[in-house]
Design a protein around this motif. Sequence first.
Motif, short mmCIF file in Angstrom:
data_model
loop_
_atom_site.label_atom_id
_atom_site.label_comp_id
_atom_site.label_asym_id
_atom_site.label_seq_id
_atom_site.Cartn_x
_atom_site.Cartn_y
_atom_site.Cartn_z
N VAL A 1 -4.39 -12.21 0.33
CA VAL A 1 -2.93 -12.23 0.36
C VAL A 1 -2.40 -11.71 1.70
O VAL A 1 -2.87 -10.70 2.22
CB VAL A 1 -2.34 -11.37 -0.78
N THR A 2 -1.42 -12.43 2.23
CA THR A 2 -0.67 -11.99 3.41
C THR A 2 0.69 -11.48 2.96
O THR A 2 1.32 -12.08 2.08
CB THR A 2 -0.48 -13.15 4.40
N LEU A 3 1.15 -10.38 3.53
CA LEU A 3 2.43 -9.79 3.16
C LEU A 3 3.47 -10.07 4.24
O LEU A 3 3.28 -9.73 5.41
CB LEU A 3 2.29 -8.28 2.96
N LEU A 4 4.56 -10.68 3.85
CA LEU A 4 5.68 -10.98 4.74
C LEU A 4 6.78 -9.97 4.46
O LEU A 4 7.26 -9.86 3.33
CB LEU A 4 6.16 -12.41 4.49
N VAL A 5 7.20 -9.21 5.48
CA VAL A 5 8.17 -8.13 5.29
C VAL A 5 9.49 -8.50 5.97
O VAL A 5 9.55 -8.67 7.19
CB VAL A 5 7.64 -6.80 5.87
N VAL A 6 10.54 -8.61 5.15
CA VAL A 6 11.87 -8.95 5.64
C VAL A 6 12.77 -7.72 5.48
O VAL A 6 12.93 -7.21 4.37
CB VAL A 6 12.48 -10.14 4.88
N GLY A 7 13.33 -7.23 6.59
CA GLY A 7 14.23 -6.07 6.52
C GLY A 7 13.70 -4.90 7.32
O GLY A 7 12.65 -4.98 7.96
N GLY A 8 14.45 -3.81 7.29
CA GLY A 8 14.03 -2.57 7.95
C GLY A 8 14.53 -2.42 9.36
O GLY A 8 14.78 -3.40 10.07
N SER A 9 14.68 -1.16 9.78
CA SER A 9 15.05 -0.85 11.15
C SER A 9 13.80 -0.84 12.03
O SER A 9 12.66 -0.89 11.53
CB SER A 9 15.72 0.51 11.22
N ALA A 10 14.00 -0.73 13.34
CA ALA A 10 12.87 -0.70 14.26
C ALA A 10 11.95 0.48 13.97
O ALA A 10 10.71 0.35 13.99
CB ALA A 10 13.36 -0.65 15.70
N ASP A 11 12.53 1.65 13.68
CA ASP A 11 11.72 2.83 13.39
C ASP A 11 10.93 2.66 12.10
O ASP A 11 9.76 3.02 12.03
CB ASP A 11 12.62 4.07 13.27
N MET A 12 11.56 2.10 11.09
CA MET A 12 10.87 1.88 9.82
C MET A 12 9.72 0.90 9.99
O MET A 12 8.63 1.09 9.43
CB MET A 12 11.87 1.37 8.78
N ILE A 13 9.95 -0.13 10.77
CA ILE A 13 8.90 -1.13 10.99
C ILE A 13 7.72 -0.52 11.74
O ILE A 13 6.56 -0.77 11.42
CB ILE A 13 9.47 -2.35 11.72
N ARG A 14 8.01 0.32 12.73
CA ARG A 14 6.92 0.96 13.47
C ARG A 14 6.06 1.83 12.57
O ARG A 14 4.82 1.83 12.67
CB ARG A 14 7.50 1.81 14.62
N ARG A 15 6.70 2.57 11.66
CA ARG A 15 5.92 3.41 10.74
C ARG A 15 5.09 2.55 9.79
O ARG A 15 3.93 2.88 9.50
CB ARG A 15 6.86 4.31 9.95
N ALA A 16 5.66 1.47 9.32
CA ALA A 16 4.92 0.58 8.42
C ALA A 16 3.77 -0.11 9.14
O ALA A 16 2.68 -0.29 8.57
CB ALA A 16 5.86 -0.44 7.79
N GLU A 17 3.99 -0.48 10.39
CA GLU A 17 2.92 -1.09 11.18
C GLU A 17 1.77 -0.10 11.37
O GLU A 17 0.59 -0.48 11.30
CB GLU A 17 3.45 -1.54 12.54
N SER A 18 2.11 1.16 11.59
CA SER A 18 1.09 2.18 11.75
C SER A 18 0.27 2.34 10.47
O SER A 18 -0.96 2.46 10.51
CB SER A 18 1.75 3.51 12.12
N GLN A 19 0.94 2.33 9.32
CA GLN A 19 0.21 2.43 8.05
C GLN A 19 -0.73 1.24 7.87
O GLN A 19 -1.89 1.41 7.47
CB GLN A 19 1.19 2.49 6.88
N ALA A 20 -0.23 0.05 8.16
CA ALA A 20 -1.06 -1.15 8.01
C ALA A 20 -2.28 -1.09 8.90
O ALA A 20 -3.40 -1.47 8.49
CB ALA A 20 -0.23 -2.40 8.31
N SER A 21 -2.13 -0.58 10.12
CA SER A 21 -3.26 -0.45 11.03
C SER A 21 -4.28 0.56 10.50
O SER A 21 -5.49 0.33 10.54
CB SER A 21 -2.77 -0.02 12.42
N GLU A 22 -3.79 1.69 10.02
CA GLU A 22 -4.68 2.72 9.50
C GLU A 22 -5.48 2.23 8.30
O GLU A 22 -6.65 2.63 8.11
CB GLU A 22 -3.87 3.97 9.10
N LEU A 23 -4.88 1.35 7.50
CA LEU A 23 -5.55 0.84 6.30
C LEU A 23 -6.40 -0.40 6.60
O LEU A 23 -7.08 -0.91 5.70
CB LEU A 23 -4.52 0.51 5.23
N GLY A 24 -6.33 -0.90 7.82
CA GLY A 24 -7.14 -2.06 8.19
C GLY A 24 -6.61 -3.39 7.68
O GLY A 24 -7.38 -4.35 7.54
#
Length: 378
Positions: free
Chosen positions: A230-253
Amino acid sequence: MTRIVQIVPTIQPGSGVAGVAHNLEREFAAAGATVERFTLEEAGKRPGRRSTRRTTIGSHLEGARNVIWFSTIGTRRARRYLAERPDAIAICHNDVMAGDVYVNHGLVQAAMRARGNYAWRMVRNPVHLFTAIRDRIRYRGRTHRAIVALTTAEAELVVATYGRVRAPIHVIPNGVDVERFRPPDAGERALARSSLGIDDDRTVAVFVGHEFERKGLPLAIEGLRRARGVTLLVVGGSADMIRRAESQASELGVADRVEFVGTHDDPVPYLWASDALVLASAYEANALVLLEALACGLPIVATRVGFAPDLVRDGENGYLVDRDAASVGDRLDELDHGDRAAMRVAARATAEQYSWPEIARRYLELVESLRAEREVRA
């Protein structure tokens, strides 16, 4: 002829309270009612100064100022406006302490409790305390003649939060534009996917929302470890929120399977590009995106809050899940490997029961009952 005044900060196409009022306004007019609006603009609220750099903090401050202004000065002006229209039935959606009907679009106390650290979250934001006190007066006093809750669960939550609620509570859900939100044809789906660079054979789950934590985006991202196709498509969020979510996704592989597209006014292309909606919220009064996704033929994976328990028939048009990554991931994986054709049909059939003309009809029935009651008393 029935005259209806809607009281709401703004009315415009789209999602949220403003979009709800817009759709009701259109349908009331189509049914032959005379419809007027009392918004921040009609109340005479001047827009705040616009900064060349729009920040999240600036947006929150402007929103807080509007809430307090519309609840106080707006209330006084709304009452004067309605006094000049004694034949009107007023439907208040937010803030103002006036109107025959108040539509509860959410309870701040319930939202803060759902996030945890309730006392701290309430105290650190004075607007939350202001809203809680204002609405205690609203629900326990004689401000309104009727309350509309968007779900049965929310009606029960109003009583649990405020105790004795003086006005009777009616359950009328939000609706969906079933013409705008519809399943795509093959060409529309292919175009939506190609514009995002998504392969045809990928299963795509879409998340739509501006509050990543409350709406469960971290759980959806973590759940991808159990839903490897499954690929997750994320619609919404501020730049700061997206950066934090990107960091989580990277940490989880799983960063290679999470696509952030930012905030967009029109969610339709992203719903058309997807195979399911995921919304693992801690609290929702009535998430419009659930109906929008169902109307586009998407099964939904959602937690048992707000409207989801009323909409989802487990295994038929989606799944109800616990609010944890394992539960979310397992159901996304099941959707990935299962036959979604029947679920798509069931999803669309569910949404068609909540078209805006049908929802407006239920409001008009309430309006007519209140008007008749007023005439008897007169």
